[in-house]
Design a protein around this motif. Sequence first.
Motif, PDB file in Angstrom:
ATOM      1  N   LEU A 202       0.869  -1.177   0.000  1.00  0.00           N
ATOM      2  CA  LEU A 202       0.000   0.000   0.000  1.00  0.00           C
ATOM      3  C   LEU A 202       0.905   1.226   0.000  1.00  0.00           C
ATOM      4  N   THR A 203       0.900   1.994  -1.088  1.00  0.00           N
ATOM      5  CA  THR A 203       1.715   3.201  -1.135  1.00  0.00           C
ATOM      6  C   THR A 203       0.844   4.429  -0.875  1.00  0.00           C
ATOM      7  N   HIS A 204       1.235   5.186   0.153  1.00  0.00           N
ATOM      8  CA  HIS A 204       0.572   6.435   0.523  1.00  0.00           C
ATOM      9  C   HIS A 204      -0.945   6.234   0.666  1.00  0.00           C
ATOM     10  N   PRO A 205      -1.352   5.261   1.488  1.00  0.00           N
ATOM     11  CA  PRO A 205      -2.777   4.923   1.585  1.00  0.00           C
ATOM     12  C   PRO A 205      -3.628   6.108   2.029  1.00  0.00           C
ATOM     13  N   TYR A 206      -4.805   6.203   1.440  1.00  0.00           N
ATOM     14  CA  TYR A 206      -5.765   7.255   1.745  1.00  0.00           C
ATOM     15  C   TYR A 206      -6.674   6.763   2.869  1.00  0.00           C
ATOM     16  N   PHE A 207      -6.241   7.017   4.114  1.00  0.00           N
ATOM     17  CA  PHE A 207      -7.059   6.778   5.294  1.00  0.00           C
ATOM     18  C   PHE A 207      -7.299   8.119   5.972  1.00  0.00           C
ATOM     19  N   TRP A 208      -8.422   8.221   6.680  1.00  0.00           N
ATOM     20  CA  TRP A 208      -8.743   9.466   7.386  1.00  0.00           C
ATOM     21  C   TRP A 208      -9.667   9.138   8.541  1.00  0.00           C
ATOM     22  N   GLY A 209     -10.001  10.143   9.344  1.00  0.00           N
ATOM     23  CA  GLY A 209     -10.905   9.959  10.468  1.00  0.00           C
ATOM     24  C   GLY A 209     -11.275  11.293  11.064  1.00  0.00           C
ATOM     25  N   SER A 210     -12.224  11.257  11.986  1.00  0.00           N
ATOM     26  CA  SER A 210     -12.747  12.507  12.558  1.00  0.00           C
ATOM     27  C   SER A 210     -11.762  13.160  13.518  1.00  0.00           C
ATOM     28  N   GLU A 211     -10.906  12.365  14.160  1.00  0.00           N
ATOM     29  CA  GLU A 211      -9.960  12.907  15.135  1.00  0.00           C
ATOM     30  C   GLU A 211      -8.568  13.026  14.511  1.00  0.00           C
ATOM     31  N   PRO A 212      -7.954  14.209  14.569  1.00  0.00           N
ATOM     32  CA  PRO A 212      -6.601  14.360  14.013  1.00  0.00           C
ATOM     33  C   PRO A 212      -5.591  13.524  14.784  1.00  0.00           C
ATOM     34  N   ILE A 213      -4.576  13.037  14.076  1.00  0.00           N
ATOM     35  CA  ILE A 213      -3.498  12.304  14.709  1.00  0.00           C
ATOM     36  C   ILE A 213      -2.162  12.880  14.239  1.00  0.00           C
ATOM     37  N   GLY A 214      -1.131  12.684  15.043  1.00  0.00           N
ATOM     38  CA  GLY A 214       0.204  13.138  14.661  1.00  0.00           C
ATOM     39  C   GLY A 214       0.234  14.620  14.344  1.00  0.00           C
ATOM     40  N   SER A 215       0.789  14.953  13.191  1.00  0.00           N
ATOM     41  CA  SER A 215       0.948  16.351  12.788  1.00  0.00           C
ATOM     42  C   SER A 215      -0.215  16.868  11.943  1.00  0.00           C
ATOM     43  N   GLU A 216      -1.305  16.109  11.880  1.00  0.00           N
ATOM     44  CA  GLU A 216      -2.455  16.592  11.116  1.00  0.00           C
ATOM     45  C   GLU A 216      -3.015  17.868  11.734  1.00  0.00           C
ATOM     46  N   PRO A 217      -3.601  18.753  10.923  1.00  0.00           N
ATOM     47  CA  PRO A 217      -4.142  20.009  11.442  1.00  0.00           C
ATOM     48  C   PRO A 217      -5.173  19.767  12.546  1.00  0.00           C
ATOM     49  N   LYS A 218      -5.030  20.483  13.641  1.00  0.00           N
ATOM     50  CA  LYS A 218      -5.938  20.309  14.787  1.00  0.00           C
ATOM     51  C   LYS A 218      -7.224  21.107  14.615  1.00  0.00           C
ATOM     52  N   THR A 219      -7.183  22.189  13.815  1.00  0.00           N
ATOM     53  CA  THR A 219      -8.387  22.981  13.571  1.00  0.00           C
ATOM     54  C   THR A 219      -8.843  22.769  12.133  1.00  0.00           C
ATOM     55  N   ASP A 220     -10.134  22.865  11.925  1.00  0.00           N
ATOM     56  CA  ASP A 220     -10.735  22.678  10.599  1.00  0.00           C
ATOM     57  C   ASP A 220     -10.313  21.352   9.968  1.00  0.00           C
ATOM     58  N   HIS A 221     -10.194  20.336  10.807  1.00  0.00           N
ATOM     59  CA  HIS A 221      -9.785  19.008  10.319  1.00  0.00           C
ATOM     60  C   HIS A 221     -10.783  18.473   9.293  1.00  0.00           C
ATOM     61  N   ASP A 222     -12.062  18.843   9.488  1.00  0.00           N
ATOM     62  CA  ASP A 222     -13.101  18.356   8.578  1.00  0.00           C
ATOM     63  C   ASP A 222     -13.144  19.148   7.265  1.00  0.00           C
ATOM     64  N   LYS A 223     -12.272  20.135   7.135  1.00  0.00           N
ATOM     65  CA  LYS A 223     -12.209  20.901   5.886  1.00  0.00           C
ATOM     66  C   LYS A 223     -11.037  20.468   5.003  1.00  0.00           C
ATOM     67  N   GLU A 224     -10.276  19.493   5.480  1.00  0.00           N
ATOM     68  CA  GLU A 224      -9.172  18.969   4.679  1.00  0.00           C
ATOM     69  C   GLU A 224      -9.743  18.116   3.533  1.00  0.00           C
ATOM     70  N   LEU A 225      -9.021  18.095   2.415  1.00  0.00           N
ATOM     71  CA  LEU A 225      -9.517  17.414   1.223  1.00  0.00           C
ATOM     72  C   LEU A 225      -9.840  15.937   1.451  1.00  0.00           C
ATOM     73  N   PRO A 226      -9.030  15.178   2.201  1.00  0.00           N
ATOM     74  CA  PRO A 226      -9.399  13.768   2.409  1.00  0.00           C
ATOM     75  C   PRO A 226     -10.774  13.596   3.055  1.00  0.00           C
ATOM     76  N   HIS A 227     -11.113  14.517   3.967  1.00  0.00           N
ATOM     77  CA  HIS A 227     -12.424  14.477   4.621  1.00  0.00           C
ATOM     78  C   HIS A 227     -13.529  14.826   3.627  1.00  0.00           C
ATOM     79  N   LYS A 238     -21.880   4.252   6.762  1.00  0.00           N
ATOM     80  CA  LYS A 238     -22.135   4.033   8.182  1.00  0.00           C
ATOM     81  C   LYS A 238     -20.900   4.432   8.969  1.00  0.00           C
ATOM     82  N   GLY A 239     -21.051   5.414   9.832  1.00  0.00           N
ATOM     83  CA  GLY A 239     -19.904   5.934  10.574  1.00  0.00           C
ATOM     84  C   GLY A 239     -19.283   7.144   9.916  1.00  0.00           C
ATOM     85  N   GLY A 240     -19.746   7.482   8.700  1.00  0.00           N
ATOM     86  CA  GLY A 240     -19.225   8.657   8.009  1.00  0.00           C
ATOM     87  C   GLY A 240     -17.730   8.542   7.758  1.00  0.00           C
ATOM     88  N   ILE A 241     -16.981   9.558   8.173  1.00  0.00           N
ATOM     89  CA  ILE A 241     -15.530   9.563   7.962  1.00  0.00           C
ATOM     90  C   ILE A 241     -14.840   8.554   8.877  1.00  0.00           C
TER      91      ILE A 241
END
Length: 331
Positions: A202-227, A238-241
């Motif tokens: 799996l190269t650069h897999p497209y996974f995402w979630g509602s809660e930011p992890i690591g260095s992901e943006p802490k604000t407007d996380h739901d406005k990022e393109l993967p979301h 079911k479960g949305g993001i």
Amino acid sequence: MGSICTSKEVEIELPTLLRAYKDGTVERLSGTPYVPPCLEDPKTGVASKDITIREDPLIQARFHLPKLEPVNEQPEKLPILVYYHGGGFCIESAFSLVEHQYLTTLVAEGKILAVSIEYRLAPECPVPTIFDDCWEGLQWVASHSIDNGGPAVKEPWLADHGDFHRVFVAGDSAGATIAHNVLMRAGRDPIVGGMKISGAYLTHPYFWGSEPIGSEPKTDHDKELPHIVWTSLYPTAKGGIDSPMINPFVTGAPSLAGLGCGRLLVSVAEKDLLRNRGLKYCEAVKESGFKGEVELVEAEGEDHAFHIVTYEKESAQVMIKRLAAFLNKSC
């Protein structure tokens, strides 16, 4: 007075990717041009051709076969790579320039037989059905392992040169997400002829979630393109993001120990927004009780899908050689 709905009213707007209208038309804003297959690539000698897996609804594939030197009367058997291209489930193709050139380079380097599945795209095709298309593509490949049975007309490149004891599944970006879901299904559902998947990358897999992890943006996380891409293309998930399809380590997701392959390689890129998810996925698989070997490859100073969109530069060539070595490693 309410606004009047015109036939060209926008229903889905994905910045840089696509615009879908309420009249059913879709305008794709990104993607590289389609290129035809070639019986002998002038640089690598790799041959390619397109075949149809299913007529209605249509699933196709592009085959890539390395140049083979006749040694004896028996056809040379090669590892089989079933590959799923990236593009956010909604752009690009097995026939796209960058995907074609990338696989041509990988096939020449690794001396493998690649089957790149041309699955249907969202939003015209629902996201779960894309996964079904790709599972069907894998099953069609596996059907060629049956001596008395399988498709009425077997694809000769696969029948003559495919080694069904060395079958791999892989994908980049959204294609890696598809590969993950196919592997989870392979862990619970039988594959035609009892075929086993030797390994997957799996190269650069497209996974995402509602809660930011690591260095992901802490604000407007739901406005990022993967979301935005996932929630726009699959609003009824079911479960949305936090659907296990896109967030495989969310609480309640099926155990990653169930991945249906013998070995796994996960690749991330330092500058990629999705990097943290790839790292977490790799660790989650290791901690799950997965019985296979797990490898992590990180490309320093690189961004998302660099080895595909800039396949000719040195760092991309290094990455492609690494993937080729994985496909050729003895179990």
